[in-house]
Design a protein around this motif. Sequence first.
Motif, PDB file in Angstrom:
ATOM      1  N   ALA A  51      27.603 -75.168  99.510  1.00  0.00           N
ATOM      2  CA  ALA A  51      27.061 -73.978  99.129  1.00  0.00           C
ATOM      3  C   ALA A  51      26.863 -73.955  97.503  1.00  0.00           C
ATOM      4  N   VAL A  52      26.188 -73.053  97.268  1.00  0.00           N
ATOM      5  CA  VAL A  52      25.668 -72.718  95.767  1.00  0.00           C
ATOM      6  C   VAL A  52      25.761 -71.371  95.205  1.00  0.00           C
ATOM      7  N   GLY A  53      26.598 -71.200  94.324  1.00  0.00           N
ATOM      8  CA  GLY A  53      26.698 -70.009  93.676  1.00  0.00           C
ATOM      9  C   GLY A  53      25.787 -69.670  92.645  1.00  0.00           C
ATOM     10  N   THR A 106      23.180 -76.867  87.865  1.00  0.00           N
ATOM     11  CA  THR A 106      22.301 -77.801  87.944  1.00  0.00           C
ATOM     12  C   THR A 106      21.166 -77.156  88.830  1.00  0.00           C
ATOM     13  N   THR A 107      20.097 -77.667  88.680  1.00  0.00           N
ATOM     14  CA  THR A 107      18.672 -77.394  89.431  1.00  0.00           C
ATOM     15  C   THR A 107      18.946 -77.376  90.848  1.00  0.00           C
ATOM     16  N   PHE A 135      16.165 -72.976  91.138  1.00  0.00           N
ATOM     17  CA  PHE A 135      16.948 -72.130  90.094  1.00  0.00           C
ATOM     18  C   PHE A 135      18.228 -73.122  89.756  1.00  0.00           C
ATOM     19  N   GLU A 136      18.794 -72.510  88.678  1.00  0.00           N
ATOM     20  CA  GLU A 136      19.944 -73.220  88.238  1.00  0.00           C
ATOM     21  C   GLU A 136      21.235 -72.591  88.736  1.00  0.00           C
ATOM     22  N   GLY A 137      22.080 -73.258  89.604  1.00  0.00           N
ATOM     23  CA  GLY A 137      23.080 -72.752  90.334  1.00  0.00           C
ATOM     24  C   GLY A 137      24.139 -73.729  90.223  1.00  0.00           C
ATOM     25  N   TYR A 138      25.371 -73.274  90.702  1.00  0.00           N
ATOM     26  CA  TYR A 138      26.843 -73.862  90.747  1.00  0.00           C
ATOM     27  C   TYR A 138      26.641 -74.358  92.148  1.00  0.00           C
ATOM     28  N   LYS A 139      26.742 -75.813  92.424  1.00  0.00           N
ATOM     29  CA  LYS A 139      26.909 -76.486  93.569  1.00  0.00           C
ATOM     30  C   LYS A 139      28.246 -76.803  93.843  1.00  0.00           C
TER      31      LYS A 139
END
Length: 516
Positions: free
Chosen positions: A128-130, A269-270, A119-123
Amino acid sequence: MTDVMSRSAAATLLLNAQDNVAVALVNLDAGAATGQDVATLRRIPKGHKFAVRPIAAGGPVIKFGQIIGFAREAIAPGDWVHEHNCSIGEEHGAFTRDYAFCEGVIPVEFVESSRQATFEGYKRSNGAVGTRNYVGILTSVNCSTTVAGFIAQEIERSGILDDYPNIDGIVALKQANGCVVDYRGVIFDTLKKTTWGYATNPNMGGVIMVGLGCEGFQIPRLKEAYGVTENETFRTMTIQESGGTRKTVEKGVAAVREMLPVVNDIRRTTQPASEIMLALQCGGSDGYSGITANPALGVAADILVRHGGTAILSETPEIYGAEHLLTRRARSREVGEKLVDIIHWWEDYSARNNMEMNNNPSPGNKLGGLTTILEKSLGAAAKGGTTPLNAVYHYADPVTEKGFVFMDTPGYDPVSATGQVAGGANVLAFTTGRGSAYGCKPTPSIKIATNSDIYHRMIDDMDINGGEVVEGSSLEAKGQEIFEEVLAVASGKKTKSELLGYGDNEFVPWQIGATM
């Protein structure tokens, strides 16, 4: 529920060959043919149960292949089975559970890393990834909630957020307590864990914390407990030290404005699906919940676990009577016994407060066809799928284990979800049969209807129609649909509750101890 829909007719459903009750999928008049070799003796409402075999007085009522209650009186085939003739058997102590720790553990077949979903998340800088990027205004006491709201309103009114497209919004998370609490007590500990859990949830890009100054839940004690120092994305202030309401609002707005460029300086980012922590919730349950949306969500949870992610089951009063199915899946005896200890705490807690565990289901649950807490719990536990139970957490504890885990929370949905988000959940899936109106910030909530009627009636609130499971779709197909929706929402797709603007009023920490 291995034999789900093994025998069905257009109007009724027998879930397991061992069951002595079936479910009406439409309103059935007295004398109606059911397709279960019996005719109805009276009107059976949609979603409710009727006997398919004689049930002796005191005998077990069986659904899902499990005991959901005991007959208060003899029940004839074709008769309506509900609270007038079915209870959980407290009067004769009939219901016992064999916890059989770790006897039903099925090893997980993990997806190879090269084939893992993404998925496309906020690293974040801590790894941790949001799935969202919010600025939060947190409060230490109810006395500062109005000021926190004013700060958020001023930022929204200014239009400055339009200049920061990578920020999902600003949210003031207001609480109802924080004043007369003992810093050595359970209320303080719970508020501390919950507040800091929200501040550090990966969906929060920046946080301003506002207090009054003289409350029991002191901000300095929170900072000391977690070794926190103020920085460009974490600021605190109190109304008394800042010089009153107007000056605190001005100070808070200035702090947010300084923070916005930093919070905005992040891109999706992926990321692997293993970074998803999915909170599992149900509310406004009905007779369809344990047949359609809940087991379908369980399928999705299993898929997520196979991809390395985490699924959090909660609402302890709503797994009461089904906990023996979870202890069988416990990774270790210690994990299983921790869950049983929590169940015993709830039995004592309810007794001390002149309540009983069977006070749940709610009136709405009963109108929808649920009769006892045992029946409700068996359906609710289905959200947890089939993989091993890897850990059990207390309310708002940080969730550190991957896979399927359990967090102790009340059954009240906003309180339960607040604990899960504090634990780190970055996506939430919420099933409902009666039509619960709920949303969450900073964690997006995917609403899954258990029946097609409520899906179409509340189409602006519902993301997925779980009712299709009794209309031709399989649990596996619906579970895959839910999993794909989780990935899409984690990547930024707005849920219906987000589009409606829910989430500002759903921060509800658990008030466990006494308020003085």
